[in-house]
Design an enzyme around this catalytic site. Structure first.
Site, PDB file in Angstrom:
ATOM      1  CB  THR A   7      40.642  45.654  48.490  1.00  0.00           C
ATOM      2  OG1 THR A   7      39.608  46.564  48.822  1.00  0.00           O
ATOM      3  CG2 THR A   7      40.792  44.617  49.580  1.00  0.00           C
ATOM      4  CB  CYS A   8      43.712  43.525  44.862  1.00  0.00           C
ATOM      5  SG  CYS A   8      44.847  42.252  44.311  1.00  0.00           S
ATOM      6  NE  ARG A  57      29.579  27.579  55.791  1.00  0.00           N
ATOM      7  CZ  ARG A  57      28.954  26.796  56.672  1.00  0.00           C
ATOM      8  NH1 ARG A  57      28.352  25.703  56.280  1.00  0.00           N
ATOM      9  NH2 ARG A  57      28.924  27.107  57.953  1.00  0.00           N
ATOM     10  CD  GLU A  80      40.398  54.798  46.014  1.00  0.00           C
ATOM     11  OE1 GLU A  80      39.895  53.981  45.226  1.00  0.00           O
ATOM     12  OE2 GLU A  80      40.236  54.714  47.253  1.00  0.00           O
ATOM     13  CB  THR A  89      42.088  40.669  42.119  1.00  0.00           C
ATOM     14  OG1 THR A  89      42.012  41.542  43.236  1.00  0.00           O
ATOM     15  CG2 THR A  89      42.871  41.332  41.013  1.00  0.00           C
ATOM     16  CG  HIS A 110      60.332  11.832  36.859  1.00  0.00           C
ATOM     17  ND1 HIS A 110      59.457  11.474  37.875  1.00  0.00           N
ATOM     18  CD2 HIS A 110      61.526  11.242  37.146  1.00  0.00           C
ATOM     19  CE1 HIS A 110      60.100  10.686  38.723  1.00  0.00           C
ATOM     20  NE2 HIS A 110      61.347  10.534  38.306  1.00  0.00           N
ATOM     21  N   GLY A 168      38.844  46.580  39.693  1.00  0.00           N
ATOM     22  CA  GLY A 168      37.872  46.746  38.620  1.00  0.00           C
ATOM     23  C   GLY A 168      37.855  48.170  38.092  1.00  0.00           C
ATOM     24  CE  LYS A 193      47.159  36.651  49.834  1.00  0.00           C
ATOM     25  NZ  LYS A 193      45.748  36.417  49.654  1.00  0.00           N
ATOM     26  CD  GLU A 211      44.949  33.945  51.736  1.00  0.00           C
ATOM     27  OE1 GLU A 211      44.888  33.432  50.604  1.00  0.00           O
ATOM     28  OE2 GLU A 211      44.805  35.181  51.911  1.00  0.00           O
ATOM     29  CD  GLU A 242      56.463  12.835  37.854  1.00  0.00           C
ATOM     30  OE1 GLU A 242      56.564  12.183  36.806  1.00  0.00           O
ATOM     31  OE2 GLU A 242      57.403  12.968  38.659  1.00  0.00           O
ATOM     32  CB  CYS A 300      46.023  40.028  46.190  1.00  0.00           C
ATOM     33  SG  CYS A 300      44.361  40.502  45.699  1.00  0.00           S
ATOM     34  N   GLY A 304      34.223  37.539  56.981  1.00  0.00           N
ATOM     35  CA  GLY A 304      33.566  37.907  55.731  1.00  0.00           C
ATOM     36  C   GLY A 304      33.641  39.396  55.458  1.00  0.00           C
ATOM     37  CE1 TYR A 316      39.909  32.216  48.248  1.00  0.00           C
ATOM     38  CE2 TYR A 316      37.700  32.083  49.127  1.00  0.00           C
ATOM     39  CZ  TYR A 316      38.585  31.908  48.082  1.00  0.00           C
ATOM     40  OH  TYR A 316      38.145  31.430  46.883  1.00  0.00           O
TER      41      TYR A 316
HETATM   42  P1  FAD Z   1      38.486  47.203  45.535  1.00  0.00           P
HETATM   43  O1  FAD Z   1      39.796  46.689  45.067  1.00  0.00           O
HETATM   44  O2  FAD Z   1      38.105  46.975  46.954  1.00  0.00           O
HETATM   45  O3  FAD Z   1      38.470  48.759  45.206  1.00  0.00           O
HETATM   46  C1  FAD Z   1      37.448  49.595  45.642  1.00  0.00           C
HETATM   47  C2  FAD Z   1      38.009  50.986  45.794  1.00  0.00           C
HETATM   48  O4  FAD Z   1      36.923  51.898  45.955  1.00  0.00           O
HETATM   49  C3  FAD Z   1      38.882  51.156  47.025  1.00  0.00           C
HETATM   50  O5  FAD Z   1      40.112  51.721  46.656  1.00  0.00           O
HETATM   51  C4  FAD Z   1      38.086  52.106  47.933  1.00  0.00           C
HETATM   52  O6  FAD Z   1      38.918  52.961  48.696  1.00  0.00           O
HETATM   53  C5  FAD Z   1      37.291  52.887  46.907  1.00  0.00           C
HETATM   54  N1  FAD Z   1      36.046  53.483  47.390  1.00  0.00           N
HETATM   55  C6  FAD Z   1      35.061  52.886  48.113  1.00  0.00           C
HETATM   56  N2  FAD Z   1      34.024  53.732  48.278  1.00  0.00           N
HETATM   57  C7  FAD Z   1      34.367  54.884  47.639  1.00  0.00           C
HETATM   58  C8  FAD Z   1      33.713  56.128  47.438  1.00  0.00           C
HETATM   59  N3  FAD Z   1      32.487  56.340  47.909  1.00  0.00           N
HETATM   60  N4  FAD Z   1      34.353  57.093  46.754  1.00  0.00           N
HETATM   61  C9  FAD Z   1      35.597  56.885  46.266  1.00  0.00           C
HETATM   62  N5  FAD Z   1      36.265  55.714  46.417  1.00  0.00           N
HETATM   63  C10 FAD Z   1      35.645  54.728  47.082  1.00  0.00           C
HETATM   64  N6  FAD Z   1      41.640  38.264  45.626  1.00  0.00           N
HETATM   65  C11 FAD Z   1      42.388  37.460  44.844  1.00  0.00           C
HETATM   66  O7  FAD Z   1      42.032  37.239  43.679  1.00  0.00           O
HETATM   67  N7  FAD Z   1      43.536  36.875  45.315  1.00  0.00           N
HETATM   68  C12 FAD Z   1      43.992  37.092  46.573  1.00  0.00           C
HETATM   69  O8  FAD Z   1      45.029  36.557  46.972  1.00  0.00           O
HETATM   70  C13 FAD Z   1      43.223  37.943  47.413  1.00  0.00           C
HETATM   71  N8  FAD Z   1      43.645  38.208  48.671  1.00  0.00           N
HETATM   72  C14 FAD Z   1      42.916  39.050  49.444  1.00  0.00           C
HETATM   73  C15 FAD Z   1      43.378  39.297  50.733  1.00  0.00           C
HETATM   74  C16 FAD Z   1      42.666  40.137  51.558  1.00  0.00           C
HETATM   75  C17 FAD Z   1      43.176  40.401  52.963  1.00  0.00           C
HETATM   76  C18 FAD Z   1      41.475  40.755  51.083  1.00  0.00           C
HETATM   77  C19 FAD Z   1      40.700  41.691  51.973  1.00  0.00           C
HETATM   78  C20 FAD Z   1      41.012  40.518  49.809  1.00  0.00           C
HETATM   79  C21 FAD Z   1      41.732  39.651  48.976  1.00  0.00           C
HETATM   80  N9  FAD Z   1      41.303  39.358  47.684  1.00  0.00           N
HETATM   81  C22 FAD Z   1      42.038  38.520  46.897  1.00  0.00           C
HETATM   82  C23 FAD Z   1      40.053  39.936  47.141  1.00  0.00           C
HETATM   83  C24 FAD Z   1      40.367  41.148  46.242  1.00  0.00           C
HETATM   84  O9  FAD Z   1      41.136  42.076  46.961  1.00  0.00           O
HETATM   85  C25 FAD Z   1      39.062  41.792  45.780  1.00  0.00           C
HETATM   86  O10 FAD Z   1      38.248  40.821  45.165  1.00  0.00           O
HETATM   87  C26 FAD Z   1      39.327  42.928  44.773  1.00  0.00           C
HETATM   88  O11 FAD Z   1      40.163  43.908  45.334  1.00  0.00           O
HETATM   89  C27 FAD Z   1      38.000  43.540  44.329  1.00  0.00           C
HETATM   90  O12 FAD Z   1      38.242  44.626  43.465  1.00  0.00           O
HETATM   91  P2  FAD Z   1      37.177  45.823  43.343  1.00  0.00           P
HETATM   92  O13 FAD Z   1      37.634  46.656  42.202  1.00  0.00           O
HETATM   93  O14 FAD Z   1      35.821  45.268  43.307  1.00  0.00           O
HETATM   94  O15 FAD Z   1      37.282  46.636  44.697  1.00  0.00           O
HETATM   95  P1  NDP Z   2      34.963  34.211  53.744  1.00  0.00           P
HETATM   96  O1  NDP Z   2      33.580  34.417  53.282  1.00  0.00           O
HETATM   97  O2  NDP Z   2      35.911  33.423  52.927  1.00  0.00           O
HETATM   98  O3  NDP Z   2      34.933  33.540  55.180  1.00  0.00           O
HETATM   99  C1  NDP Z   2      34.209  34.103  56.240  1.00  0.00           C
HETATM  100  C2  NDP Z   2      34.331  33.201  57.442  1.00  0.00           C
HETATM  101  O4  NDP Z   2      33.761  33.841  58.569  1.00  0.00           O
HETATM  102  C3  NDP Z   2      33.606  31.874  57.263  1.00  0.00           C
HETATM  103  O5  NDP Z   2      34.358  30.873  57.916  1.00  0.00           O
HETATM  104  C4  NDP Z   2      32.289  32.121  57.993  1.00  0.00           C
HETATM  105  O6  NDP Z   2      31.733  30.948  58.538  1.00  0.00           O
HETATM  106  C5  NDP Z   2      32.764  33.003  59.130  1.00  0.00           C
HETATM  107  N1  NDP Z   2      31.725  33.855  59.683  1.00  0.00           N
HETATM  108  C6  NDP Z   2      30.880  34.672  59.031  1.00  0.00           C
HETATM  109  N2  NDP Z   2      30.086  35.328  59.908  1.00  0.00           N
HETATM  110  C7  NDP Z   2      30.445  34.889  61.126  1.00  0.00           C
HETATM  111  C8  NDP Z   2      29.984  35.185  62.451  1.00  0.00           C
HETATM  112  N3  NDP Z   2      29.004  36.054  62.656  1.00  0.00           N
HETATM  113  N4  NDP Z   2      30.579  34.556  63.488  1.00  0.00           N
HETATM  114  C9  NDP Z   2      31.571  33.663  63.286  1.00  0.00           C
HETATM  115  N5  NDP Z   2      32.047  33.343  62.069  1.00  0.00           N
HETATM  116  C10 NDP Z   2      31.485  33.959  61.003  1.00  0.00           C
HETATM  117  O7  NDP Z   2      35.494  35.675  54.040  1.00  0.00           O
HETATM  118  P2  NDP Z   2      36.940  36.285  54.297  1.00  0.00           P
HETATM  119  O8  NDP Z   2      36.694  37.426  55.194  1.00  0.00           O
HETATM  120  O9  NDP Z   2      37.912  35.239  54.717  1.00  0.00           O
HETATM  121  O10 NDP Z   2      37.362  36.793  52.852  1.00  0.00           O
HETATM  122  C11 NDP Z   2      36.467  37.593  52.073  1.00  0.00           C
HETATM  123  C12 NDP Z   2      36.582  37.289  50.625  1.00  0.00           C
HETATM  124  O11 NDP Z   2      37.762  37.877  50.097  1.00  0.00           O
HETATM  125  C13 NDP Z   2      36.723  35.806  50.276  1.00  0.00           C
HETATM  126  O12 NDP Z   2      35.501  35.136  50.259  1.00  0.00           O
HETATM  127  C14 NDP Z   2      37.376  35.875  48.926  1.00  0.00           C
HETATM  128  O13 NDP Z   2      36.392  36.093  47.964  1.00  0.00           O
HETATM  129  C15 NDP Z   2      38.280  37.090  49.059  1.00  0.00           C
HETATM  130  N6  NDP Z   2      39.650  36.657  49.388  1.00  0.00           N
HETATM  131  C16 NDP Z   2      40.341  35.902  48.480  1.00  0.00           C
HETATM  132  C17 NDP Z   2      41.603  35.445  48.772  1.00  0.00           C
HETATM  133  C18 NDP Z   2      42.324  34.613  47.772  1.00  0.00           C
HETATM  134  O14 NDP Z   2      41.922  34.566  46.612  1.00  0.00           O
HETATM  135  N7  NDP Z   2      43.407  33.924  48.151  1.00  0.00           N
HETATM  136  C19 NDP Z   2      42.264  35.752  50.030  1.00  0.00           C
HETATM  137  C20 NDP Z   2      41.460  36.554  50.910  1.00  0.00           C
HETATM  138  C21 NDP Z   2      40.203  36.979  50.584  1.00  0.00           C
HETATM  139  P3  NDP Z   2      30.763  29.993  57.678  1.00  0.00           P
HETATM  140  O15 NDP Z   2      31.622  29.306  56.682  1.00  0.00           O
HETATM  141  O16 NDP Z   2      30.221  29.092  58.733  1.00  0.00           O
HETATM  142  O17 NDP Z   2      29.740  30.892  57.059  1.00  0.00           O
END
Ligand code: FAD
Ligand code: NDP
Length: 450
Positions: free
Chosen positions: A42-43, A204, A35, A310, A435, A16, A51, A181, A440, A48, A261, A177
């Protein structure tokens, strides 16, 4: 001209923050982005992109197994984890350079360090103050882990992307998620994976049939899914880690990955000092235009905990720039956001789940198809694909489309346009299939589920 140093200071150069900063600078504004880690966020650096590279890497295991049914002889093939990690890291370095160049070429000043707010117009970085008319909070989120004994032994997705070697036994905690993955990645590459989740099945919030289909395929692929189970403690021993589960079971592991989470990055930012309201989960509260409770401070992306993806962070950033700087108020449209989980097999979805569609429309028609895709037949692979359409009976509009199976994310992205345009089932039926493809099936399903 304003007496402030910049028109806009963005905190966080992630999905963002980079988009908003670049667009504002291209609109002629004086922009700085702060930054504390790597440009790209993160992405690109911890989500993303790395991963997906590991998902691609892991998928070759399946391709190598399957190709033998097509006449290939692949004896003597070996996998080298450090080589995959090194290749992935080289690509991340390249992308970081690309993002830095995008900022530079747009005229955005990059300020390296951790930014905090001193007041509504002042950002502190490493003891220096910088002022701006407008401030954008785009600091994203971080992994959130429950406080159980031994939690310090667990890693998160951040570290899982950078392991020096592939662990033999992995326990993954969570059912969302990230958990599914990484379970797919480690399992495909040969680790013994136990996934512990507190719910009755994975993911969920997704459609129930798709959740069940994915869980079945994960188990078929060899993942040990322990549902309705919690971890009570983690202990280190001579061989690795021992996890005590509810029901007094134990499970042993070389690596414990928590994916329970993520939480918004708002702690210690000085937001309270500036008067920015947070909700109970610590997310920045914003209106539909991403404006916070302070008129000149805005927030986009995961830090607002709306839809944490993202493309959503990017679209919110675009809407913010239009609203704040271009005199064209624009709000992000959260309706029918497609998403995918890069599990093995992947799933993808757009629109409502069956439960949501029933709640919203009452009378719906369900079309569901489960089949072995052609590719799997000679491969001797049992994995099945599931496709599901949900149709509002009154209007004939397709209001939900879900798929679990190979190429689901690529297929559903295209169909998302149709749903966004309000396509009806009759229009799906009138569309000629390509096909032979799996996709399809989505335009040839005729039998309603009774
Ligand atoms: P971010 O991309 O998290 O950027 C925030 C930035 O702020 C970071 O660089 C951080 O270092 C910086 N920052 C934080 N605090 C400060 C501060 N005080 N001063 C200066 N800098 C600071 N989304 C998808 O759409 N598809 C996917 O396949 C996908 N896979 C994912 C896999 C994983 C393992 C994870 C963790 C997330 C995944 N996501 C995916 C989610 C996606 O990464 C996030 O939704 C996205 O990056 C959010 O963008 P953002 O700009 O809000 O924050
Ligand atoms: P999610 O919110 O998707 O899943 C969190 C999981 O942890 C759920 O199964 C939840 O259970 C469980 N959980 C939460 N608290 C506890 C606890 N105290 N003890 C045991 N289990 C717990 O989070 P993720 O960390 O997997 O990913 C974060 C977010 O990042 C996603 O929601 C998504 O928005 C983004 N992301 C997107 C991807 C993509 O687009 N392909 C890939 C990776 C991340 P319950 O369901 O019971 O609450």
């Amino acid at each position: 001209m304003s007496s402030h140093d910049f028109d806009l200071i963005t905190l966080g150069a992630g999905s963002g923050g980079v988009r908003a900063s670049r667009l504002a600078a291209q609109a002629g504004k004086r922009v700085a982005v702060v930054e504390e880690s790597r440009v790209g966020g993160t992405c690109v650096m911890r989500g993303c992109v790395p991963k997906k590279l590991l998902v691609y890497g892991a998928h070759f295991a399946q391709d190598l197994a399957d190709c033998q049914g097509y006449g290939w002889d692949v004896e003597g093939v070996a996998f080298d984890w450090p080589r995959l990690i090194a290749a992935k890291n080289a690509e991340l370095n390249r992308l970081e350079g690309v993002y830095q160049r995008i900022l530079r070429d747009s005229g955005v000043t990059l300020i390296e360090g951790r930014g905090t707010l001193a007041d509504a117009h002042t950002v502190m970085v490493g003891g220096r103050s910088h002022t701006a008319d407008t401030i954008l909070i785009a600091t994203g989120g971080r992994p959130s882990l429950p406080d159980i004994p031994g939690i310090e032994h667990a890693i998160t997705s951040n570290e899982a992307l950078d392991l020096m070697q592939l662990p033999g036994r992995v326990v993954i905690v969570g059912g969302g998620y990230i958990a599914v993955e990484f379970a797919g990645i480690f399992n495909a590459l040969g680790a013994a994976v136990v996934q512990v989740l507190r719910g009755d099945t994975v993911l969920r919030g997704f459609d129930q049939d798709i959740r069940a289909a994915l869980a079945e395929e994960m188990v078929r692929a060899g993942i040990d899914l322990r549902t309705e189970t919690q971890v009570q403690s983690i202990e280190r021993n001579d061989h690795g880690y021992s996890l005590r589960l509810t029901g007094d079971e134990t499970v042993e592991a070389d690596l414990v990955l928590y994916a329970t989470g993520r939480a918004p990055n708002t702690a210690g930012l000085g937001l309270e000092r500036a008067g920015v309201a947070l909700n109970g989960k610590g997310a920045v509260v914003v209106d539909e235009y991403s404006r916070t409770s302070v008129a000149n401070i805005w927030a986009v992306g995961d830090v607002t905990d709306r839809v944490n993806l993202t493309p959503v962070a990017i679209n919110e950033a675009v809407a913010f720039v239009r609203t704040a700087f271009l005199g064209m108020p624009a709000a992000m449209d959260y309706d029918a956001i497609p998403s995918a989980v890069f599990s093995q097999p992947p799933i993808a979805t757009v629109g409502l789940t069956e439960a949501e569609a029933c709640r919203r429309y009452g009378e719906i028609d369900v079309y569901l198809s489960r089949f072995k895709p052609m590719r799997n037949i000679l491969a001797g692979r049992d994995e099945r694909t599931m496709m599901k359409l949900l149709v509002d009976r009154a209007s004939d509009r397709v209001v939900g489309l879900h798929m679990a199976g190979a190429d689901a994310p690529e297929i559903v992205q295209g169909f998302a346009v149709a749903l966004k345009c309000g396509a009806t089932k009759a229009q799906f039926d009138a569309t000629v299939g390509i096909h032979p493809t799996a996709a399809e099936e989505l335009v040839t399903m005729r039998e309603r589920r009774p």
